[in-house]
Motif scaffolding. Structure first.
Motif, short mmCIF file in Angstrom:
data_model
loop_
_atom_site.label_atom_id
_atom_site.label_comp_id
_atom_site.label_asym_id
_atom_site.label_seq_id
_atom_site.Cartn_x
_atom_site.Cartn_y
_atom_site.Cartn_z
N CYS A 257 0.84 -1.20 0.00
CA CYS A 257 0.00 0.00 0.00
C CYS A 257 0.88 1.25 0.00
O CYS A 257 1.98 1.25 0.55
N ARG A 258 0.36 2.31 -0.60
CA ARG A 258 0.98 3.63 -0.46
C ARG A 258 0.23 4.34 0.65
O ARG A 258 -0.96 4.59 0.56
N VAL A 259 0.94 4.67 1.73
CA VAL A 259 0.28 5.24 2.91
C VAL A 259 0.57 6.72 3.10
O VAL A 259 0.05 7.35 4.02
N GLY A 260 1.42 7.29 2.24
CA GLY A 260 1.73 8.72 2.31
C GLY A 260 2.35 9.16 1.00
O GLY A 260 2.26 8.45 0.00
N GLY A 261 2.98 10.34 1.00
CA GLY A 261 3.58 10.86 -0.22
C GLY A 261 4.56 9.91 -0.85
O GLY A 261 4.32 9.37 -1.94
N GLU A 262 5.70 9.67 -0.17
CA GLU A 262 6.66 8.68 -0.66
C GLU A 262 6.82 7.55 0.34
O GLU A 262 7.83 6.87 0.39
N GLU A 263 5.79 7.35 1.15
CA GLU A 263 5.83 6.33 2.20
C GLU A 263 4.93 5.16 1.81
O GLU A 263 3.79 5.32 1.39
N PHE A 264 5.47 3.94 1.99
CA PHE A 264 4.77 2.72 1.61
C PHE A 264 4.77 1.74 2.77
O PHE A 264 5.62 1.83 3.67
#
Length: 339
Positions: A257-264
């Motif tokens: 999942c992508r949970v933020g801008g460049e955070e996965f």
């Protein structure tokens, strides 16, 4: 004479002693067999639990497979079935069987499109059979063939109450709404909303079957610098590469999942912290190589891993621990994973 009698008595005592030893050995042997049977039973129960857990995972995967884009061919086939007023019930059954063999997840797609029901393929097939039997029963009572779509509505709305408040919505608009609810538009993988849902589900499943799982949280090193120097369009392409590499490097059961801008985030069911290192290092290697070959720079990540239930049994706390370890990896010089 006495010596002979003494010798006999000694032999008798020896025979009795040997009999006792044999009886004791037999009891020990039986005890060993019982222990082996008990151990075999425990192993069997553990294997059953593991198989049930895997089945549930695969059903969860099937449940959300249907949220992906449906091919135009399949949509056309489903619309033809919905609009068919001439084919008999038996003829319709043949069409369903043919389409079910030809297309994966056909039954799931059918009920999602025509009835807003999100079902794994196995449950969708079962529901189809129930509705078909219902249509045959009603047809016998009416003395004429009942339209399948009418039977479907009667069964799922009036009889089984699977839908409480049916609404007529354009299927393409509705499909877009569903996709936007769980899919990250920029990368095509799942979003934060879906991550929260699955994390809680995995905690409940792992608690039930007494299994471990890992949460891998990471973000891209120096991504702001990449955006500033190369432009946001280039940065978007990097994010898509990361998403594609996640899908390639991890198992089908793992949820990316992508949970933020460049955070996965990646949820790794049935996995210990030690075992998670294999897939994570494979992902990092693929990403470095792919980014260098495709974009001329090595993309690295910093991340943290937490494990259920060793670190925590609560989703928010598991996330916080993995997040803290992520920042620990960044503080240690980036391009690292902290376990």
């Amino acid at each position: 004479m006495r010596n002979f009698e003494d010798e006999l008595n000694t032999k008798d005592r020896e025979i009795e002693r040997l009999k006792k030893l044999l009886a004791l050995a037999e009891r020990v042997s039986r005890l060993g067999e019982e222990e082996l049977k008990e151990a075999e039973s425990i192993l069997g129960a553990q294997e059953t639990a593991a198989n049930l857990a895997r089945t549930e995972l695969l059903e969860m995967r099937d449940r959300f497979k249907g949220l992906g884009p449906t091919s135009s061919e399949r949509k056309t086939a489903i619309l033809e079935i919905v609009n068919d007023r001439q084919t008999s019930l038996s003829g319709l059954a043949s069409k369903f069987e043919e389409m079910g063999k030809k297309h994966d997840y056909f039954y799931s797609d059918f009920f999602r499109i025509v009835a807003n029901l999100d079902l794994p393929e196995s449950e969708a097939r079962t529901l189809w059979k129930e509705i078909y039997a219902h249509a045959e029963e009603v047809s016998r009572k009416l003395g004429r063939s009942m339209n399948f779509v009418v039977a479907l509505l009667d069964y799922i709305y009036l009889k089984n109450r699977l839908i409480e408040n049916p609404k007529i919505v354009d299927m393409y608009s509705f499909e877009e709404i569903i996709l936007n609810a769980v899919i990250d538009e920029g990368t095509g993988i799942y979003n934060r909303r879906y991550f929260n849902l699955v994390l809680n589900k995995e905690i409940n499943r792992s608690r039930r079957y007494k299994r471990n799982f890992c949460l891998f949280l990471f973000d891209l090193d120096n991504f702001k610098r990449i955006n500033d120097s190369k432009g946001h369009s280039f940065g978007d392409d990097i994010l898509k590469l990361v998403a594609g590499t996640l899908m390639y490097a991890f198992r089908t059961e793992d949820i990316s999942c992508r949970v933020g801008g460049e955070e996965f985030a990646v949820i790794l069911p049935e996995t210990t912290r030690e075992n998670s290192t294999v897939a994570i290092e494979r992902f990092r290697t693929y990403l470095r190589n792919s980014s260098k070959n495709d974009f001329g720079l090595e993309v690295t990540v910093s991340g943290g891993v937490s494990e259920y239930p060793l670190d925590s049994e609560e989703g928010g706390h598991l996330y916080s621990i993995a997040d803290a370890r992520l920042y620990e990896a960044k503080s240690a010089g980036k391009d690292k994973i902290t376990y």
